[in-house]
Motif scaffolding. Sequence first.
Motif, PDB file in Angstrom:
ATOM      1  N   PHE A 101     -35.002  23.789   9.395  1.00 34.27           N
ATOM      2  CA  PHE A 101     -36.456  23.906   9.257  1.00 34.27           C
ATOM      3  C   PHE A 101     -37.204  22.573   9.334  1.00 34.27           C
ATOM      4  CE2 PHE A 101     -34.437  24.116   5.037  1.00 34.27           C
ATOM      5  CZ  PHE A 101     -35.005  23.012   4.418  1.00 34.27           C
ATOM      6  N   LYS A 102     -36.576  21.456   9.088  1.00 36.77           N
ATOM      7  CA  LYS A 102     -37.181  20.127   9.241  1.00 36.77           C
ATOM      8  C   LYS A 102     -38.556  20.035   8.591  1.00 36.77           C
ATOM      9  CE  LYS A 102     -34.696  19.047  13.524  1.00 36.77           C
ATOM     10  NZ  LYS A 102     -34.809  18.764  14.969  1.00 36.77           N
ATOM     11  N   SER A 103     -38.605  20.376   7.355  1.00 35.10           N
ATOM     12  CA  SER A 103     -39.859  20.307   6.613  1.00 35.10           C
ATOM     13  C   SER A 103     -40.102  18.885   6.120  1.00 35.10           C
ATOM     14  CB  SER A 103     -39.806  21.259   5.419  1.00 35.10           C
ATOM     15  OG  SER A 103     -40.918  21.077   4.577  1.00 35.10           O
ATOM     16  N   ASP A 104     -41.361  18.463   6.096  1.00 34.29           N
ATOM     17  CA  ASP A 104     -41.683  17.179   5.486  1.00 34.29           C
ATOM     18  C   ASP A 104     -42.153  17.369   4.047  1.00 34.29           C
ATOM     19  OD1 ASP A 104     -44.160  18.299   5.915  1.00 34.29           O
ATOM     20  OD2 ASP A 104     -45.021  16.599   6.982  1.00 34.29           O
ATOM     21  N   ARG A 105     -41.916  18.576   3.524  1.00 37.39           N
ATOM     22  CA  ARG A 105     -42.254  18.864   2.121  1.00 37.39           C
ATOM     23  C   ARG A 105     -41.027  19.237   1.302  1.00 37.39           C
ATOM     24  NH1 ARG A 105     -47.516  22.592   3.686  1.00 37.39           N
ATOM     25  NH2 ARG A 105     -48.472  21.026   5.039  1.00 37.39           N
ATOM     26  N   VAL A 106     -40.094  19.926   1.931  1.00 35.94           N
ATOM     27  CA  VAL A 106     -38.792  20.201   1.306  1.00 35.94           C
ATOM     28  C   VAL A 106     -37.780  19.428   2.139  1.00 35.94           C
ATOM     29  CG1 VAL A 106     -37.110  21.963   0.647  1.00 35.94           C
ATOM     30  CG2 VAL A 106     -39.571  22.476   0.554  1.00 35.94           C
ATOM     31  N   ILE A 107     -37.426  18.250   1.662  1.00 37.84           N
ATOM     32  CA  ILE A 107     -36.693  17.280   2.478  1.00 37.84           C
ATOM     33  C   ILE A 107     -35.265  17.148   1.972  1.00 37.84           C
ATOM     34  CG2 ILE A 107     -36.658  14.915   3.333  1.00 37.84           C
ATOM     35  CD1 ILE A 107     -39.658  14.754   2.565  1.00 37.84           C
ATOM     36  N   ASP A 108     -34.310  17.383   2.855  1.00 31.49           N
ATOM     37  CA  ASP A 108     -32.910  17.163   2.486  1.00 31.49           C
ATOM     38  C   ASP A 108     -32.585  15.690   2.681  1.00 31.49           C
ATOM     39  OD1 ASP A 108     -29.968  17.054   2.497  1.00 31.49           O
ATOM     40  OD2 ASP A 108     -30.101  19.235   2.480  1.00 31.49           O
ATOM     41  N   ILE A 109     -32.036  15.078   1.652  1.00 34.49           N
ATOM     42  CA  ILE A 109     -31.769  13.645   1.690  1.00 34.49           C
ATOM     43  C   ILE A 109     -30.761  13.287   2.773  1.00 34.49           C
ATOM     44  CG2 ILE A 109     -29.902  13.598  -0.020  1.00 34.49           C
ATOM     45  CD1 ILE A 109     -31.387  11.134  -1.246  1.00 34.49           C
ATOM     46  N   GLN A 110     -29.956  14.256   3.200  1.00 29.92           N
ATOM     47  CA  GLN A 110     -29.015  14.010   4.291  1.00 29.92           C
ATOM     48  C   GLN A 110     -29.755  13.698   5.590  1.00 29.92           C
ATOM     49  OE1 GLN A 110     -25.624  16.717   4.681  1.00 29.92           O
ATOM     50  NE2 GLN A 110     -25.916  16.713   6.902  1.00 29.92           N
ATOM     51  N   CYS A 111     -30.900  14.337   5.795  1.00 27.63           N
ATOM     52  CA  CYS A 111     -31.714  14.051   6.986  1.00 27.63           C
ATOM     53  C   CYS A 111     -32.185  12.601   6.976  1.00 27.63           C
ATOM     54  CB  CYS A 111     -32.917  14.978   7.044  1.00 27.63           C
ATOM     55  SG  CYS A 111     -32.523  16.714   7.265  1.00 27.63           S
ATOM     56  N   LEU A 112     -32.614  12.125   5.808  1.00 29.97           N
ATOM     57  CA  LEU A 112     -33.098  10.753   5.718  1.00 29.97           C
ATOM     58  C   LEU A 112     -31.965   9.765   5.964  1.00 29.97           C
ATOM     59  CD1 LEU A 112     -35.489  10.971   2.630  1.00 29.97           C
ATOM     60  CD2 LEU A 112     -35.905  11.574   5.018  1.00 29.97           C
ATOM     61  N   LEU A 113     -30.786  10.081   5.469  1.00 28.57           N
ATOM     62  CA  LEU A 113     -29.641   9.217   5.715  1.00 28.57           C
ATOM     63  C   LEU A 113     -29.315   9.171   7.208  1.00 28.57           C
ATOM     64  CD1 LEU A 113     -27.362   7.432   4.668  1.00 28.57           C
ATOM     65  CD2 LEU A 113     -26.033   9.512   4.203  1.00 28.57           C
ATOM     66  N   SER A 114     -29.337  10.313   7.864  1.00 27.87           N
ATOM     67  CA  SER A 114     -29.098  10.353   9.309  1.00 27.87           C
ATOM     68  C   SER A 114     -30.115   9.485  10.060  1.00 27.87           C
ATOM     69  CB  SER A 114     -29.190  11.789   9.832  1.00 27.87           C
ATOM     70  OG  SER A 114     -28.218  12.619   9.253  1.00 27.87           O
ATOM     71  N   ASP A 115     -31.368   9.557   9.623  1.00 24.70           N
ATOM     72  CA  ASP A 115     -32.417   8.775  10.275  1.00 24.70           C
ATOM     73  C   ASP A 115     -32.134   7.276  10.212  1.00 24.70           C
ATOM     74  OD1 ASP A 115     -33.794  11.075  10.881  1.00 24.70           O
ATOM     75  OD2 ASP A 115     -35.285  10.859   9.295  1.00 24.70           O
ATOM     76  N   ILE A 116     -31.817   6.766   9.038  1.00 20.59           N
ATOM     77  CA  ILE A 116     -31.640   5.309   8.925  1.00 20.59           C
ATOM     78  C   ILE A 116     -30.359   4.844   9.611  1.00 20.59           C
ATOM     79  CG2 ILE A 116     -32.993   5.203   6.790  1.00 20.59           C
ATOM     80  CD1 ILE A 116     -30.340   4.686   5.285  1.00 20.59           C
ATOM     81  N   LEU A 117     -29.375   5.734   9.753  1.00 21.26           N
ATOM     82  CA  LEU A 117     -28.128   5.356  10.416  1.00 21.26           C
ATOM     83  C   LEU A 117     -28.301   5.197  11.921  1.00 21.26           C
ATOM     84  CD1 LEU A 117     -25.540   7.529   8.444  1.00 21.26           C
ATOM     85  CD2 LEU A 117     -25.808   5.038   8.368  1.00 21.26           C
ATOM     86  N   ALA A 118     -29.448   5.584  12.450  1.00 24.91           N
ATOM     87  CA  ALA A 118     -29.731   5.349  13.863  1.00 24.91           C
ATOM     88  C   ALA A 118     -30.006   3.875  14.133  1.00 24.91           C
ATOM     89  CB  ALA A 118     -30.924   6.194  14.306  1.00 24.91           C
ATOM     90  N   ASP A 119     -30.318   3.119  13.079  1.00 24.72           N
ATOM     91  CA  ASP A 119     -30.529   1.677  13.194  1.00 24.72           C
ATOM     92  C   ASP A 119     -29.170   0.979  13.120  1.00 24.72           C
ATOM     93  OD1 ASP A 119     -30.857  -1.096  12.077  1.00 24.72           O
ATOM     94  OD2 ASP A 119     -32.981  -0.596  12.297  1.00 24.72           O
ATOM     95  N   GLU A 120     -28.789   0.243  14.153  1.00 25.88           N
ATOM     96  CA  GLU A 120     -27.450  -0.333  14.255  1.00 25.88           C
ATOM     97  C   GLU A 120     -27.154  -1.324  13.127  1.00 25.88           C
ATOM     98  OE1 GLU A 120     -23.765  -0.290  15.645  1.00 25.88           O
ATOM     99  OE2 GLU A 120     -25.413   0.851  16.550  1.00 25.88           O
ATOM    100  N   VAL A 121     -28.160  -2.102  12.717  1.00 21.33           N
ATOM    101  CA  VAL A 121     -27.952  -3.081  11.640  1.00 21.33           C
ATOM    102  C   VAL A 121     -27.688  -2.374  10.323  1.00 21.33           C
ATOM    103  CG1 VAL A 121     -29.008  -4.936  10.319  1.00 21.33           C
ATOM    104  CG2 VAL A 121     -29.315  -4.851  12.803  1.00 21.33           C
TER     105      VAL A 121
END
Length: 487
Positions: A101-121
């Motif tokens: 569902f990719k909600s910006d109100r009910v946010i799974d912390i796993q999604c946020l972790l996936s996002d930051i792991l896209a940054d190579e550093v």
Amino acid sequence: MAGITDHTDTLLINVSSEIGTLRRLLIHSPDRGLGKVVPSKAQDWLFEDIVHLDMMRRDEYDYYVKILLYFLDPDKVRSRIADLGPDSDRSFFKPDHADYFKSDRVIDIQCLLSDILADEVIRTRLIAAICGIERTSFRTQQQLSQYEPTELAKIMISGTLPDLTMLFAPLPNFIFTRDIGIVINDHILLNKPAKMARTREALLAQYIFFNHPLFINYQENILEIPDNEHAFLLPDADANRDVTRSTLEGGDVMMIGKRHLIIGVSERTTLYAAQQVMRLVFDKNVVDKVTILQIPKKRDYMHIDTVFTQVKRNVWVLLGSLARTGDEAKKRDVIHFFAPKNVSEDLKIMQFTKGLEQKPVEIENLEDLLIDISKNDLGTTEPVQFIYSGNNEFPFGAREQWTDSCNLLALKDGVVVGYDRNEKTADAFRASGFEVIGAAKLLARFERGESSPETIENTFIMLPSAELSRARGGSHCMSLPLLRDEI
């Protein structure tokens, strides 16, 4: 970055009460690591029992997410409940699924972790940090660097590779997002878990809050609890004493009013840490009043949110044996061999005001504290009511508190989510004028248009809980509120 940032680049963060209408929160759906908990390690990993993962996800947690979505982001779920039921073959609520569902109100912390792991550093640093904590080989670091961000996030949380090989211990407690951090007005307090089993959780939380674009406007508002600067010089026996250890978990922190913070001292949170947080929030003028509440250091209680939470401006649910009168069993003339000790004698409540830290006020009992909060912090003019765990009947008070009868999440003032197995507590809610309704039945009403989150009042929503309750945490534990309306 992809994922949640498709919806918004930054978000508003502010929590000034436990009962203001909930607008945004962090959760974490049960992951494959939970299915790897074995009896020999259950207690080391802070579980009392092993759980049936598919049943927990499909038949129980699924309803929790649907209720949250209906209240916080209804367009993601309205008119789709039938297609997303327990019998559906679609994994709609898994963060890595194409239909998530990719909600910006009910946010799974796993999604946020996936996002930051896209940054190579960030990816390289976090892999190195985790492999250091877990004492893995250098080749393991190289192996992890080969995975794409979504799969790598799953591995970091579950400890399990795609072929289900266990690389390191899972994080079964990651579903209890409350414990990794807490929002205090517009500040974020990152916590320091007491148990080694949760060290990796704290590290992941640090990287997410300091690196994800959603929190970019709050970097200066992130609070971290300092260690005792001389603790590393002490012998291990002394370094592990409560007077020197700095451990704190979110279940022991309640933002109870706009300028009032409660900090519990418990099995998981030390007095030293509570004092450090008090100094931080006073120095930064985040609050004016801090109440430090010491409860017995027992596994039964764990955090203060396992013994009381707020239901409504003038209504609280709490464990009777910690209340003024104690458990109902002690009121009877019959002496019962199993009657519990009056643990309210072990409570200590000290209230500190900014600028007058050397002159704390001692509060005699928990009910007096909660009455004062309702009247003076929240301005209620109605009589303050208490709903007791197990309806304050022996032995149900203790039995149902163990299965989180007092650990409730308020979706708004007077509407809370709890577990269906706590039947005597549900009776106490009915006696206090609340409707008690199962999650599935309430969702069906919403779908038929017979009720709505906007109109519902004075309601205790019951989640299926046979497996969730084995994890020793309720709906309050399974939430990290980021935004609530002000009272």
